[in-house]
Design a protein around this motif. Structure first.
Motif, PDB file in Angstrom:
ATOM      1  N   ALA A 100       0.816  -1.053  -0.042  1.00  0.00           N
ATOM      2  CA  ALA A 100       0.052  -0.037  -0.061  1.00  0.00           C
ATOM      3  C   ALA A 100       1.034   1.152   0.145  1.00  0.00           C
ATOM      4  N   ALA A 101       1.974   1.249   0.780  1.00  0.00           N
ATOM      5  CA  ALA A 101       2.947   2.349   0.727  1.00  0.00           C
ATOM      6  C   ALA A 101       3.676   2.390  -0.639  1.00  0.00           C
ATOM      7  N   ASN A 102       3.893   1.473  -1.351  1.00  0.00           N
ATOM      8  CA  ASN A 102       4.492   1.562  -2.744  1.00  0.00           C
ATOM      9  C   ASN A 102       3.560   0.929  -3.720  1.00  0.00           C
ATOM     10  N   PRO A 103       2.613   1.692  -4.097  1.00  0.00           N
ATOM     11  CA  PRO A 103       1.550   1.039  -5.067  1.00  0.00           C
ATOM     12  C   PRO A 103       2.251   0.965  -6.533  1.00  0.00           C
ATOM     13  N   ALA A 104       3.335   1.552  -6.731  1.00  0.00           N
ATOM     14  CA  ALA A 104       3.814   1.476  -8.248  1.00  0.00           C
ATOM     15  C   ALA A 104       4.784   0.108  -8.271  1.00  0.00           C
ATOM     16  N   GLU A 105       5.345  -0.312  -7.238  1.00  0.00           N
ATOM     17  CA  GLU A 105       6.337  -1.400  -7.289  1.00  0.00           C
ATOM     18  C   GLU A 105       5.584  -2.632  -7.272  1.00  0.00           C
ATOM     19  N   GLY A 106       6.085  -3.588  -8.048  1.00  0.00           N
ATOM     20  CA  GLY A 106       5.702  -5.159  -8.143  1.00  0.00           C
ATOM     21  C   GLY A 106       6.466  -5.989  -7.392  1.00  0.00           C
ATOM     22  N   VAL A 107       7.773  -5.496  -7.029  1.00  0.00           N
ATOM     23  CA  VAL A 107       8.403  -6.585  -5.945  1.00  0.00           C
ATOM     24  C   VAL A 107       9.098  -5.614  -4.801  1.00  0.00           C
ATOM     25  N   LEU A 108       9.113  -6.065  -3.661  1.00  0.00           N
ATOM     26  CA  LEU A 108       9.715  -5.323  -2.670  1.00  0.00           C
ATOM     27  C   LEU A 108      10.481  -6.129  -1.787  1.00  0.00           C
ATOM     28  N   GLN A 109      11.207  -5.545  -0.956  1.00  0.00           N
ATOM     29  CA  GLN A 109      12.143  -6.303   0.008  1.00  0.00           C
ATOM     30  C   GLN A 109      11.704  -5.975   1.491  1.00  0.00           C
ATOM     31  N   MET A 110      11.344  -7.200   2.170  1.00  0.00           N
ATOM     32  CA  MET A 110      10.765  -6.867   3.536  1.00  0.00           C
ATOM     33  C   MET A 110      11.600  -7.935   4.326  1.00  0.00           C
ATOM     34  N   ASP A 111      12.245  -7.584   5.471  1.00  0.00           N
ATOM     35  CA  ASP A 111      12.854  -8.634   6.339  1.00  0.00           C
ATOM     36  C   ASP A 111      13.835  -9.450   5.709  1.00  0.00           C
ATOM     37  N   GLY A 112      14.475  -8.632   4.542  1.00  0.00           N
ATOM     38  CA  GLY A 112      15.720  -9.388   3.974  1.00  0.00           C
ATOM     39  C   GLY A 112      15.087 -10.222   2.732  1.00  0.00           C
ATOM     40  N   LYS A 113      14.048 -10.385   2.554  1.00  0.00           N
ATOM     41  CA  LYS A 113      13.340 -11.361   1.515  1.00  0.00           C
ATOM     42  C   LYS A 113      12.759 -10.327   0.612  1.00  0.00           C
ATOM     43  N   MET A 114      12.627 -11.004  -0.564  1.00  0.00           N
ATOM     44  CA  MET A 114      11.764 -10.497  -1.714  1.00  0.00           C
ATOM     45  C   MET A 114      10.324 -10.801  -1.740  1.00  0.00           C
ATOM     46  N   ILE A 115       9.402  -9.844  -1.864  1.00  0.00           N
ATOM     47  CA  ILE A 115       8.192 -10.128  -1.717  1.00  0.00           C
ATOM     48  C   ILE A 115       7.414  -9.652  -3.192  1.00  0.00           C
ATOM     49  N   ASP A 116       6.420 -10.314  -3.560  1.00  0.00           N
ATOM     50  CA  ASP A 116       5.856  -9.927  -5.001  1.00  0.00           C
ATOM     51  C   ASP A 116       4.254 -10.137  -4.958  1.00  0.00           C
ATOM     52  N   ALA A 117       3.547 -10.159  -5.799  1.00  0.00           N
ATOM     53  CA  ALA A 117       2.212 -10.345  -5.835  1.00  0.00           C
ATOM     54  C   ALA A 117       1.566 -11.653  -5.306  1.00  0.00           C
TER      55      ALA A 117
END
Length: 283
Positions: free
Chosen positions: A253-270
């Motif tokens: 929600a904080a990065n609506p333009a992004e398809g892939v994010l990094q969270m807790d050292g891991k990649m997360i996507d759709a």
């Protein structure tokens, strides 16, 4: 309709109906099939009808007899005037069995306008049914879920058992369980795992429920009130799961333009977002 736990109760034991409804189960299934001897079927139908005509603290399903029993029409005639919250159809063989049941319901009473309650097929109790699982998506709008059975199918094919000594399913029946899971999700309805028959094995039940929830089932059939609490707990997301899911949703929600994010050292996507939303919806 939340369906973590669905508790069977014999239809000819109306003294147990209130206890089943008070067990904490999300739904009660009044059984007119396996739990009732042929000589008690009329008693069971009358008891089910009487209970359905009163107040229902939880949703009440009725398991009718299968198509080849020639009892289903009279089962439906007894309970449909009181509109149970769902019909459990044993020995279902894909979409054609669902369509047959709806036709039977239409023939029972004009006052029902041909409508049947939502249907929960036990979808793997015959060899042919296994090959028909994929057709259930054709009748998804008539289903409340899909479940399977690990007792009738072994008998139908001459297998000595469906389980290893430690309780795990043998390879053929593990395959059937998996196909049921995917059939339910393909239809977009609840995937309901089958019963755990050893009511004394609390640790085994907890492990079974945990595995079912891990694999993507959303609920389970129960055969005794003592099983309900463990089943509900296993299919209710933990506080840790909820917190993580909310974090994933908040990150996207904080990065609506992004398809892939990094969270807790891991990649997360759709797919991670979809899983997180599913967990929050279940909660």
């Amino acid at each position: 309709m939340k369906l973590r736990s669905l508790l069977f109760v014999p239809g000819d034991r109306p003294d147990r109906f209130a206890k089943a409804a008070a067990s904490g189960a999300d739904a009660v299934i009044i059984d007119l099939e396996d739990a009732v001897g042929l000589g008690r079927i009329i008693v069971a139908r009358e008891a089910a009808a009487e209970y359905l005509s009163g107040d229902r603290p939880v949703p009440v399903f009725v398991r009718v007899n299968p198509q080849d029993s020639h009892l289903t029409h009279d089962d439906l005639a007894s309970v449909l005037p009181y509109m149970p919250d769902g019909i459990v159809l044993p020995k279902a063989e894909g979409a054609r069995s669902i369509n047959w049941l709806r036709a039977e319901a239409a023939a029972v009473a004009d006052s029902q306008d041909g409508e049947a309650p939502p249907i929960l097929p036990i979808a793997t109790e015959t060899p042919g049914a296994v090959f028909d699982l994929g057709t259930l998506r054709e009748v998804a709008h008539h289903l409340v879920g899909v479940s399977w059975g690990a007792e009738d199918l072994p008998a139908a094919i001459g297998a000595a058992t469906a389980r290893e000594a430690d309780g795990r399913y043998t390879a053929p029946f593990e395959m059937v369980r998996s196909l049921t899971l995917f059939a339910a999700h393909a239809a977009g309805v609840a995937a309901i795992d089958t019963v755990f028959p050893n009511i004394k094995d609390e640790a085994g039940l907890a492990a079974y429920v945990g595995r079912a929830a891990r694999d993507g089932f959303s609920g389970m059939l129960a055969i005794h009130p003592s099983q309900v609490a463990a089943i509900n707990a296993g299919f209710t997301p933990s506080a840790e799961q909820l917190a993580h899911a909310q974090s994933v949703v908040d990150a996207f929600a904080a990065n609506p333009a992004e398809g892939v994010l990094q969270m807790d050292g891991k990649m997360i996507d759709a797919p991670h977002l979809k899983a997180a939303l599913s967990i929050l919806t279940r909660a």
